[in-house]
Design a protein around this motif. Sequence first.
Motif, PDB file in Angstrom:
ATOM      1  N   SER A 107      -8.952  -5.586  -1.146  1.00  0.00           N
ATOM      2  CA  SER A 107      -8.791  -4.474  -2.087  1.00  0.00           C
ATOM      3  C   SER A 107      -8.679  -3.147  -1.350  1.00  0.00           C
ATOM      4  O   SER A 107      -7.860  -2.294  -1.710  1.00  0.00           O
ATOM      5  CB  SER A 107      -9.967  -4.448  -3.066  1.00  0.00           C
ATOM      6  N   ALA A 108      -9.489  -2.966  -0.306  1.00  0.00           N
ATOM      7  CA  ALA A 108      -9.448  -1.705   0.440  1.00  0.00           C
ATOM      8  C   ALA A 108      -8.090  -1.514   1.108  1.00  0.00           C
ATOM      9  O   ALA A 108      -7.520  -0.411   1.089  1.00  0.00           O
ATOM     10  CB  ALA A 108     -10.563  -1.688   1.479  1.00  0.00           C
ATOM     11  N   LEU A 138      -5.154  -2.902   0.232  1.00  0.00           N
ATOM     12  CA  LEU A 138      -4.099  -2.696  -0.765  1.00  0.00           C
ATOM     13  C   LEU A 138      -4.154  -1.303  -1.373  1.00  0.00           C
ATOM     14  O   LEU A 138      -3.115  -0.672  -1.606  1.00  0.00           O
ATOM     15  CB  LEU A 138      -4.218  -3.759  -1.855  1.00  0.00           C
ATOM     16  N   LEU A 139      -5.364  -0.799  -1.648  1.00  0.00           N
ATOM     17  CA  LEU A 139      -5.498   0.560  -2.192  1.00  0.00           C
ATOM     18  C   LEU A 139      -5.034   1.598  -1.178  1.00  0.00           C
ATOM     19  O   LEU A 139      -4.367   2.581  -1.544  1.00  0.00           O
ATOM     20  CB  LEU A 139      -6.958   0.814  -2.589  1.00  0.00           C
ATOM     21  N   LYS A 140      -5.389   1.390   0.082  1.00  0.00           N
ATOM     22  CA  LYS A 140      -4.957   2.334   1.116  1.00  0.00           C
ATOM     23  C   LYS A 140      -3.440   2.349   1.238  1.00  0.00           C
ATOM     24  O   LYS A 140      -2.822   3.413   1.343  1.00  0.00           O
ATOM     25  CB  LYS A 140      -5.594   1.954   2.449  1.00  0.00           C
ATOM     26  N   HIS A 141      -2.820   1.164   1.182  1.00  0.00           N
ATOM     27  CA  HIS A 141      -1.368   1.099   1.305  1.00  0.00           C
ATOM     28  C   HIS A 141      -0.674   1.683   0.072  1.00  0.00           C
ATOM     29  O   HIS A 141       0.382   2.325   0.199  1.00  0.00           O
ATOM     30  CB  HIS A 141      -0.945  -0.349   1.527  1.00  0.00           C
ATOM     31  N   ALA A 142      -1.245   1.469  -1.122  1.00  0.00           N
ATOM     32  CA  ALA A 142      -0.675   2.093  -2.325  1.00  0.00           C
ATOM     33  C   ALA A 142      -0.786   3.611  -2.236  1.00  0.00           C
ATOM     34  O   ALA A 142       0.119   4.347  -2.674  1.00  0.00           O
ATOM     35  CB  ALA A 142      -1.386   1.569  -3.566  1.00  0.00           C
ATOM     36  N   ASP A 143      -1.879   4.093  -1.668  1.00  0.00           N
ATOM     37  CA  ASP A 143      -2.059   5.538  -1.506  1.00  0.00           C
ATOM     38  C   ASP A 143      -1.044   6.104  -0.515  1.00  0.00           C
ATOM     39  O   ASP A 143      -0.521   7.210  -0.705  1.00  0.00           O
ATOM     40  CB  ASP A 143      -3.487   5.811  -1.030  1.00  0.00           C
ATOM     41  N   LEU A 144      -0.752   5.353   0.551  1.00  0.00           N
ATOM     42  CA  LEU A 144       0.267   5.797   1.503  1.00  0.00           C
ATOM     43  C   LEU A 144       1.639   5.868   0.834  1.00  0.00           C
ATOM     44  O   LEU A 144       2.415   6.811   1.071  1.00  0.00           O
ATOM     45  CB  LEU A 144       0.312   4.837   2.694  1.00  0.00           C
ATOM     46  N   ALA A 145       1.933   4.880  -0.011  1.00  0.00           N
ATOM     47  CA  ALA A 145       3.206   4.908  -0.742  1.00  0.00           C
ATOM     48  C   ALA A 145       3.252   6.084  -1.710  1.00  0.00           C
ATOM     49  O   ALA A 145       4.309   6.713  -1.897  1.00  0.00           O
ATOM     50  CB  ALA A 145       3.404   3.591  -1.482  1.00  0.00           C
TER      51      ALA A 145
END
Length: 733
Positions: A425-426, A428-435
């Motif tokens: 989860s950490a 995926l959330l970090k990568h969504a935030d980068l996007a």
Amino acid sequence: MEWLGLRFLGEHTDNGQQLLISSHNPYLIVLAYLVACAATLATLHVVERATNAEKANAKTIWRWIGASCLAGGIWAVHMICMLAFETPLDLPYNLGMTLGSLFIVLIATSVAMQVITQSTLSRTHLRLAALIFGAGICAMHLAGMWTLHASNIGHYNPSLIASAVLLAVAASYGALLLTSAWRSSSTWRHQFFKYPLCMTGGAALLSVHFLGMWSLTYTLAAPSQQVQIGNNHWQLALVIGLIALLLIGGCISAALVDHKLQLKEHDLRRVNALLSQLDQARVSLQQVAHYDPLTNLVNRRGFNQIFAEKLIEHAARNSRLAVMFLDIDHFKRINDSLGHDAGDELLKAIATQIKSATRSHDDVVARFGGDEFCILINLNQREEAQSMAQRIMLKMKEPIELAGRRIVMTTSIGISVFPDDGTTSAELLKHADLALYQSKGNGRNSLNFFSSNLKARASLELQIEEELRHALNEDTGLLLHYQPIFDLKSGRIAKLEALVRWQHPEHGLLGPDRFISIAENNGLIATLDHWVLRKACHDLATLSRLGWQHLGVAVNCSALNLVRVELADEIESALRSSGIAPHRLELEVTENALMGNISSTSQLLRQIRALGVSLSIDDFGTGYSSLAYLKRLPLNTLKIDRSFIQDIPKSSQDMEIVQAIIVMAHTLQLQVVTEGVETQQQFEFLNKYGCDFIQGYLLSRPVPFAELNSLLEQLNKRALPKAGYAMPQLASH
């Protein structure tokens, strides 16, 4: 007549009949008194139980128990006292009349119990009940006495009978009155007076009985008929007394047990109520802990819990799951213009819009805080996430009524997909935030999927941020390059622009475009600007000692630093520590920075201008200047951006724009600097139309401070002071 061993009448009457000598067994009288007290005590306990009973059936049962207990006690007292009566004659008892007397007193006690256990009582009801109860007791005694069959017996004193009735009624009224007052009380006064009341009630019952017995006189027709036949009823009296005490004790025990059970039941109810309250509190805490109170969406904590569960589920099924990060574009403007209450209403409306665009049965929508939202989407194909994001962006374009206005907001969206872009989860959330960061960088109102180059760039930016912080703290690696600014009127170098560089240990010499934005995004820009300011003043002081006292220096100021009230004090401190005259320092700010918060910016600029420092507006023409505000600001210089120069002389439109800017600036009493001058034609054009200063590669590239002295000497030797001469090019620089 002997009563309790005392003789009250003589042996003979006037007509010659002989009075029977009689007495009472004192031990049986004591037994009768004990039974009377016990019956009264049991009745008080039962009345309390009947009054406190919560169910109608229980109340009825306790009424009948109380009536039976009290009736049995009174009847037992009467029978014991009758059996305690000792006379020379053998006095038989009629069983029917004896049982009838029990029925009479049972009716009386039933009426009394019915009245005393009512929820509301009146004095009239109490008096009526006392009358029935007292009369019933007396009727029971008389009926019991009438059961005696013996020859020549039967003389009653009416006044004593009346006294017995009055005593019975008065005692009944007092007992009912006190019982009604204390029936639901558990205070120490109630407990203290309970036993004296029982003793008094027992004495009243005996008194009523003996008044009735006292009214009866036994005689024989002739003395010769008197016989000494000793009756022996004490065994029967003992049996009746023991049975009565056992039954009464059983009633008391039942009442006490019921009282304890009721207390335990109440305790259990309180415990259940507390457990129910705790359960409600737990639910409320869970609601508070896992849901956002404003939008009623899942909050960050609740989202993380659901996310972890869904990851386990999708990993087991080997299926896809998308994480969508949303940020509302320019939401801060709503709070700043309409207030936070309006912002909260807008957030609720936006949450509704987002929720309506999702599949409510599958998707999880959460508010992470502020204007950030996150969505979990079950996927079959990766394209479903893009379709969902586009639906949300389209839904967001629907106007929202707010404070009398129709507001349209947009959103930037970043998406990562499990398991392609991460397995935790950490991650995926970090990568969504980068996007999401990529979407905002692309002009907002757009969506982007995560890609590996975003992670590499984020890692690089993190590394640069850490190393820049270290460079500022240790004062290592950072340096200034200076680009000369040529005065077209004097034909000499008038000032220098200080440009920060960073000698990175791995990436070599970095220009400001590589690290300024990182400094602004991570709170380092104020420290960096302060370092540049102090370093530029220090270098200018060094140049002054080398003979360049007429030179000035221009230092750039970030838009984020321009809102700091400490800036004026920092400028004054840098000037004081370096010994530089304030007029030799020029602060360059962009027009967007000036217009971002014109009221506070204008006040701060006036404080800086009051120090004697010059002010320049940089990159003019690329932002959104307002001439109405521009003429009110304490500016000295206007710098034309290089984008208007690079196509001269090919672009006639750019030439006209530059001419207009020069005329406007001079009209506002501002000097004009043109940057980006690279050709002789550009120099001649600017010189012809009255530009005051130029800088660019035609003169020199920015050079380190160590090379600056020789460069200045070379430029001043080759520069021609009069207009019309060719501008020297220093290609070596």
